[in-house]
Design an enzyme around this catalytic site. Sequence first.
Site, PDB file in Angstrom:
ATOM      1  N   HIS A 151       0.819  -1.208   0.000  1.00 23.85           N
ATOM      2  CA  HIS A 151       0.000   0.000   0.000  1.00 23.85           C
ATOM      3  C   HIS A 151       0.858   1.266   0.000  1.00 23.85           C
ATOM      4  O   HIS A 151       0.610   2.187   0.776  1.00 23.85           O
ATOM      5  CB  HIS A 151      -0.895   0.028   1.250  1.00 23.85           C
ATOM      6  CG  HIS A 151      -1.795  -1.142   1.398  1.00 23.85           C
ATOM      7  ND1 HIS A 151      -2.274  -1.570   2.626  1.00 23.85           N
ATOM      8  CD2 HIS A 151      -2.319  -1.997   0.472  1.00 23.85           C
ATOM      9  CE1 HIS A 151      -3.043  -2.616   2.460  1.00 23.85           C
ATOM     10  NE2 HIS A 151      -3.095  -2.903   1.164  1.00 23.85           N
ATOM     11  N   PRO A 152       1.862   1.385  -0.846  1.00 25.19           N
ATOM     12  CA  PRO A 152       2.708   2.583  -0.797  1.00 25.19           C
ATOM     13  C   PRO A 152       1.925   3.832  -1.190  1.00 25.19           C
ATOM     14  O   PRO A 152       1.114   3.811  -2.119  1.00 25.19           O
ATOM     15  CB  PRO A 152       3.822   2.275  -1.799  1.00 25.19           C
ATOM     16  CG  PRO A 152       3.204   1.302  -2.756  1.00 25.19           C
ATOM     17  CD  PRO A 152       2.278   0.465  -1.930  1.00 25.19           C
TER      18      PRO A 152
END
Length: 504
Positions: free
Chosen positions: A444-445
């Site tokens: 989930h950057p």
Amino acid sequence: MKARPDYDIILVGGGTAGCVLAARLTQDPDLRVLLLEAGPSTSALPSAVAEPPAWPTLGATPANWGDMTVPQGPDGSPVALPRGRGLGGSSAVNAMVFARGHRTSYDSWADLGAKGWSFDDLLPYFQRSETALGCAPGRGTNGPLTVAPAARPNAVLLACLAAAVQSGHRRAHDISGGLEEGFAPVDLNIVAGRRQSAADAYLLPALDRPGLTVVTDALADRLILKDGRCTGVRYLADGRTHTATATREVVLTAGTIGSAQLLLRSGVGPADELRPADVDVVHDLPGVGRNLHDHPRVNLVHETQVPVPPARNNHGEILGLLRSAPELTGPDLQIIFIDIPVPNPAATVARGFTIGVSPMRPVSRGTLRITSSDPTTPPVLDPGYFTAEEDVRAVLSGIAAAREIARSPALAAWRGAEVSPGPGVVDDDALGDFVRRHRTSYCHPVGTCAMGESETAVVDSELRVRGIDGLRVADASVIPAIPSGNTNATVYAIAERAADLLRR
């Protein structure tokens, strides 16, 4: 589709945000929109994309860019950071969890200068994206995405849910809606047993519109910048260099990694980092590539006494949101139950399940840098997992909660040994070392083109790149602080709102 030389709007990146914007903008028949995607069309993606249980295999296919972080933690091992390559982007390779994150996790956006981006501001756009079959309050009923909990959750995961309730946790009704804490089946992007990506829901129904041109296998090289304005994009396709001109705007929708890379290659970013990469500085914007953060995850792997039923869905059908300390204003931990023993270098298990623990509001921050103007050179990614001690403490609280759940009577028929970290790892020092050594990415950057009004912000509250006209960013890279949930639902909402901003 054959490209023309000029358009009203160019979208760079055919992932979640690009698919949403291509579909919404071309509802206006007078707009000419070009969507560029570096990867292939949907028909050229691996067949496993459509099969929900097969998603863990997609990281080893051309549908993934194959990014790795720099060495992390005391063991110095890199971490795989998968992201989708092809129409649909990461929505075509992710675990299909569709959850907004708790409303309190959006409160800090305003504190960081993102005006008008509270949970309540985003709510109409969350609703616009979805048809939520659970019909809970505040959910959408007429959006392109059909979302619902798994019709037949795995029996071991239902036992985990019962164990969480036995341990004193709240049984939530709609854990995906953003209003509740506790444990419940989470909404999934699975329709009739198949993945529904952003390309499936948004782009494919719009492909026949005369105002839309989609070019795949088109790698954006750099932006065309002149006199403080972005006028187009140079890209590589069919072995040649092409130039497309935008009469109105260029919108970067290439994600947290791709959008920041393109800005940096184009000379927009920290001057002191661009020059060593042999990039001419066009606009010194120090925030580009800063603020990279992600949800790291630590996995507690359990053997089972009996075989776990084969997966029908996405392996992680039930999750919980909870607080690591009671005085917090909202949940900062997610626990997800997974119907396979997630591979771990410290333990090999033939049959089992996993309880994943993740800090949802991490303090740790890192960077994205480039070392060359060559668009094929991978970026240097350092998310700085667990460099902030607060994140370690939060996860230790989550591990304690997970272990209590695993001991509950509801799991008695399944329960075998905890093989990772193992029953001998109990004190905070040993557990902290385990966390730092055996973390993985939740994929989930966010944050490399953060939204706000400060000098370190990259885009303003209308997603316009500061100091450059005709250029916006509309994807996960603009998120200033990660929400307390899987991020794809938030990206849909950001893109839906971006469509309204672009129509003004």
